[in-house]
Design an enzyme around this catalytic site. Structure first.
Site, PDB file in Angstrom:
ATOM      1  N   LYS A   1      10.251  -6.967 -12.700  1.00 29.69           N
ATOM      2  CA  LYS A   1       8.877  -7.461 -12.605  1.00 29.69           C
ATOM      3  C   LYS A   1       8.079  -6.504 -11.745  1.00 29.69           C
ATOM      4  O   LYS A   1       8.538  -6.064 -10.690  1.00 29.69           O
ATOM      5  CB  LYS A   1       8.897  -8.852 -11.937  1.00 29.69           C
ATOM      6  CG  LYS A   1       7.567  -9.544 -11.891  1.00 29.69           C
ATOM      7  CD  LYS A   1       7.237 -10.237 -13.187  1.00 29.69           C
ATOM      8  CE  LYS A   1       5.788 -10.672 -13.267  1.00 29.69           C
ATOM      9  NZ  LYS A   1       4.886  -9.574 -13.699  1.00 29.69           N
TER      10      LYS A   1
ATOM     11  N   LYS B   1      10.604  -7.350  -2.808  1.00 29.23           N
ATOM     12  CA  LYS B   1       9.539  -8.359  -2.721  1.00 29.23           C
ATOM     13  C   LYS B   1       9.928  -9.641  -3.468  1.00 29.23           C
ATOM     14  O   LYS B   1       9.758 -10.747  -2.958  1.00 29.23           O
ATOM     15  CB  LYS B   1       8.249  -7.772  -3.329  1.00 29.23           C
ATOM     16  CG  LYS B   1       6.997  -8.551  -3.007  1.00 29.23           C
ATOM     17  CD  LYS B   1       5.785  -8.011  -3.769  1.00 29.23           C
ATOM     18  CE  LYS B   1       5.451  -6.580  -3.393  1.00 29.23           C
ATOM     19  NZ  LYS B   1       4.167  -6.149  -4.020  1.00 29.23           N
TER      20      LYS B   1
ATOM     21  N   LYS C   1       8.125  -1.075 -11.940  1.00 28.13           N
ATOM     22  CA  LYS C   1       6.723  -0.668 -11.748  1.00 28.13           C
ATOM     23  C   LYS C   1       6.385   0.381 -12.782  1.00 28.13           C
ATOM     24  O   LYS C   1       7.249   1.143 -13.222  1.00 28.13           O
ATOM     25  CB  LYS C   1       6.532  -0.056 -10.352  1.00 28.13           C
ATOM     26  CG  LYS C   1       5.095  -0.077  -9.884  1.00 28.13           C
ATOM     27  CD  LYS C   1       4.752  -1.428  -9.302  1.00 28.13           C
ATOM     28  CE  LYS C   1       3.422  -1.473  -8.627  1.00 28.13           C
ATOM     29  NZ  LYS C   1       3.326  -2.634  -7.751  1.00 28.13           N
TER      30      LYS C   1
ATOM     31  N   THR D   1      -2.839 -12.881  -4.445  1.00 29.60           N
ATOM     32  CA  THR D   1      -2.346 -11.935  -3.433  1.00 29.60           C
ATOM     33  C   THR D   1      -3.134 -12.124  -2.140  1.00 29.60           C
ATOM     34  O   THR D   1      -2.559 -12.141  -1.040  1.00 29.60           O
ATOM     35  CB  THR D   1      -2.428 -10.485  -3.950  1.00 29.60           C
ATOM     36  OG1 THR D   1      -1.883 -10.445  -5.268  1.00 29.60           O
ATOM     37  CG2 THR D   1      -1.648  -9.527  -3.073  1.00 29.60           C
TER      38      THR D   1
ATOM     39  N   ASN E   1      -9.327  -6.532  -5.450  1.00 25.31           N
ATOM     40  CA  ASN E   1      -8.754  -7.846  -5.748  1.00 25.31           C
ATOM     41  C   ASN E   1      -8.054  -8.457  -4.524  1.00 25.31           C
ATOM     42  O   ASN E   1      -8.176  -9.655  -4.261  1.00 25.31           O
ATOM     43  CB  ASN E   1      -7.782  -7.749  -6.927  1.00 25.31           C
ATOM     44  CG  ASN E   1      -7.061  -9.060  -7.172  1.00 25.31           C
ATOM     45  OD1 ASN E   1      -5.947  -9.261  -6.707  1.00 25.31           O
ATOM     46  ND2 ASN E   1      -7.722  -9.978  -7.849  1.00 25.31           N
TER      47      ASN E   1
ATOM     48  N   SER F   1       2.431 -14.825 -10.436  1.00 30.19           N
ATOM     49  CA  SER F   1       2.845 -14.228 -11.716  1.00 30.19           C
ATOM     50  C   SER F   1       4.040 -14.999 -12.274  1.00 30.19           C
ATOM     51  O   SER F   1       4.126 -15.276 -13.469  1.00 30.19           O
ATOM     52  CB  SER F   1       3.259 -12.765 -11.516  1.00 30.19           C
ATOM     53  OG  SER F   1       2.150 -11.914 -11.605  1.00 30.19           O
TER      54      SER F   1
HETATM   55  N1  GLU Z   1       1.141  -5.449  -8.628  1.00 29.86           N
HETATM   56  C1  GLU Z   1       1.399  -6.587  -7.823  1.00 29.86           C
HETATM   57  C2  GLU Z   1       2.379  -6.248  -6.711  1.00 29.86           C
HETATM   58  O1  GLU Z   1       2.522  -5.106  -6.334  1.00 29.86           O
HETATM   59  C3  GLU Z   1       1.816  -7.788  -8.650  1.00 29.86           C
HETATM   60  C4  GLU Z   1       3.087  -7.624  -9.408  1.00 29.86           C
HETATM   61  C5  GLU Z   1       3.358  -8.761 -10.375  1.00 29.86           C
HETATM   62  O2  GLU Z   1       2.676  -9.750 -10.354  1.00 29.86           O
HETATM   63  O3  GLU Z   1       4.321  -8.596 -11.146  1.00 29.86           O
HETATM   64  O4  GLU Z   1       2.965  -7.114  -6.128  1.00 29.86           O
END
Ligand code: GLU
Length: 425
Positions: free
Chosen positions: A79, A103, A115, A199, A230, A359
């Protein structure tokens, strides 16, 4: 395992992935992680790089570089977001994918880490060019992405708009309807209520939790927020709603200071009507971007770029509490300085986990085909963030270390359990 120290000033971590490994090594040593598990985590599972030819509006073909790294699928499908920026490269995507593994583990989600990104400047591209680029990237990654395999989301330079294009291209290549292949979609297209602000909301919850530990009343607290996209804009608004006085805000166009507190609602209205930039907003005096980081406030929220809190900045920081809304805002060299100064740092892999937490809720709702109210989403989010905070805090106390290393240890415990239980060849 090679253990690098993270204190030598001469050893700057030019590579972002090295910055991840530096923290991993410190946490692994304190926790006593086995070398085998550490070795697995030091190497991303899969790295994909594609060339994406796109016909530009001027009739010329441009070939873009696209990336996706799957760091780990031990705890579930990988993810993580997709970033559009000029500095996107193998190293950055690798680092960000590893952070997603940690995370998601800290947030207790059934996910691994991944990513992606495209090296491009979205600010200089038309909507049509961005749509063609996003769809071509999705087709190129058609075998990487999947509802139960690898699930993208927005990151820097992308939003719900790009996710809707991504779903469209994925649905067409896979002949069906797969809303759960990505998260952060627009509401109405399978997106979740509360995802947009999530976030920033997580940043607010982490701040309140940390202030409670420090026995500080939010009503007597001042803050500076770097970044008004955001993450930063929602964080500033939500912190302000809790009574915290926001004395400094900034984006890539302007940085403002107001000792009496910036009117965040006015700033949000201004940005909305002004092409999403702060330049020209008169709610404070203009200061240098570097001055925001060392401003005389209680709480600093870096919610923009990586590597902004360097040794130099750390030496001059006045805030007692740093809440990392961005990914990787603090360099490994700055960590021990902040620790020595007694600054509490709520690390990125905990503080900005609200986004991926919602998410996950979006993905669950997509699978379930049933949608929750915003209040339901927020209640579940807040409980999840508070539990993650408490777990990290306890690990930091148990191992007599910082919250950052406590967060890594909390993650390592889960991932190690998964690796050992599943076994290897
Ligand atoms: N890009 C965001 C992060 O770095 C969200 C990642 C997601 O929701 O999968 O946490």
């Amino acid at each position: 395992m090679t253990t690098k120290t993270n204190t030598a000033p001469a050893e700057q971590h030019e590579s972002m992935f090295d910055a991840v490994l530096a923290r991993l090594d410190v946490a692994a040593k304190i926790y006593g992680l086995s070398d085998d598990v550490a070795n697995i985590l030091r190497n991303p599972q899969k790295q994909v790089k594609v060339s994406i030819p796109v016909m530009m509006d001027n009739g010329k073909m441009q070939v873009f570089e696209g990336f996706r790294t799957v760091h780990s699928t031990i705890l579930g499908p990988s993810k993580g977001g997709i970033r559009y920026a000029m500095d996107v490269c193998d190293d950055e995507v690798k680092a960000l994918s590893a952070w997603m593994t940690f995370k998601c583990a800290v947030a207790n989600l059934p996910y691994g880490g991944g990513k992606g990104g495209i090296k491009c400047n979205p600010r200089e591209m038309s909507v049509g060019e961005l749509e063609r680029l996003t769809k071509a990237y999705t087709v190129a990654m058609a075998d990487v992405f999947g509802v139960d395999r690898d699930i993208p989301a927005p990151d820097m330079g992308t939003s719900g708009r790009e996710m809707a294009w991504l779903v469209d291209a994925y649905n067409k290549t896979h002949r069906g309807d797969f809303p759960g292949v990505t998260t952060g979609k627009p509401v109405g297209l399978g997106g979740s209520l509360g995802r947009d602000a999530a976030t920033g909301r997580g940043v607010m919850i982490s701040t309140l939790a940390a202030l409670a530990k420090m026995k500080l009343d939010p009503k007597n607290v001042t803050a500076a927020v770097q970044g008004f996209g955001n993450v930063g804009s929602h964080a500033a608004r939500l912190l302000n709603e809790q009574g915290i006085k926001i004395c400094a805000i900034g984006d890539h166009t302007a940085t403002l200071w107001n000792e009496k507190g910036i009117d965040i609602k006015a700033a949000l209205d201004y940005v909305k009507a002004n092409g999403n930039i702060l330049k020209g907003f008169t709610g404070g005096v203009e200061i240098k971007p570097s001055e925001l980081l060392t401003a005389n406030v209680d709480v600093l929220v870096p919610a923009a770029l990586q590597n902004v809190i360097t040794e130099d900045v750390a030496n001059n920081i006045k805030a007692k509490l740093i809440i990392e809304g961005a990914n990787g805002p603090t360099t490994p060299e700055a960590d021990p300085i902040l620790q020595q100064k007694g600054v509490i740092v709520v690390p990125d892999i905990l503080a900005n986990g609200g986004g991926v937490t919602v998410s996950y809720f979006e993905w669950v709702q997509n699978k379930y085909g049933h949608y929750w109210t915003e209040a339901e989403v927020n209640t579940k989010h807040d409980a999840s963030m508070n539990a993650a905070f408490e777990n990290v805090w306890n690990n930091a106390e148990q191992y007599k270390t910082t919250m950052r290393i406590g967060a890594y240890i909390a993650a390592l415990k889960k991932v190690e359990l998964g690796i050992k239980a599943k076994g290897w060849y």
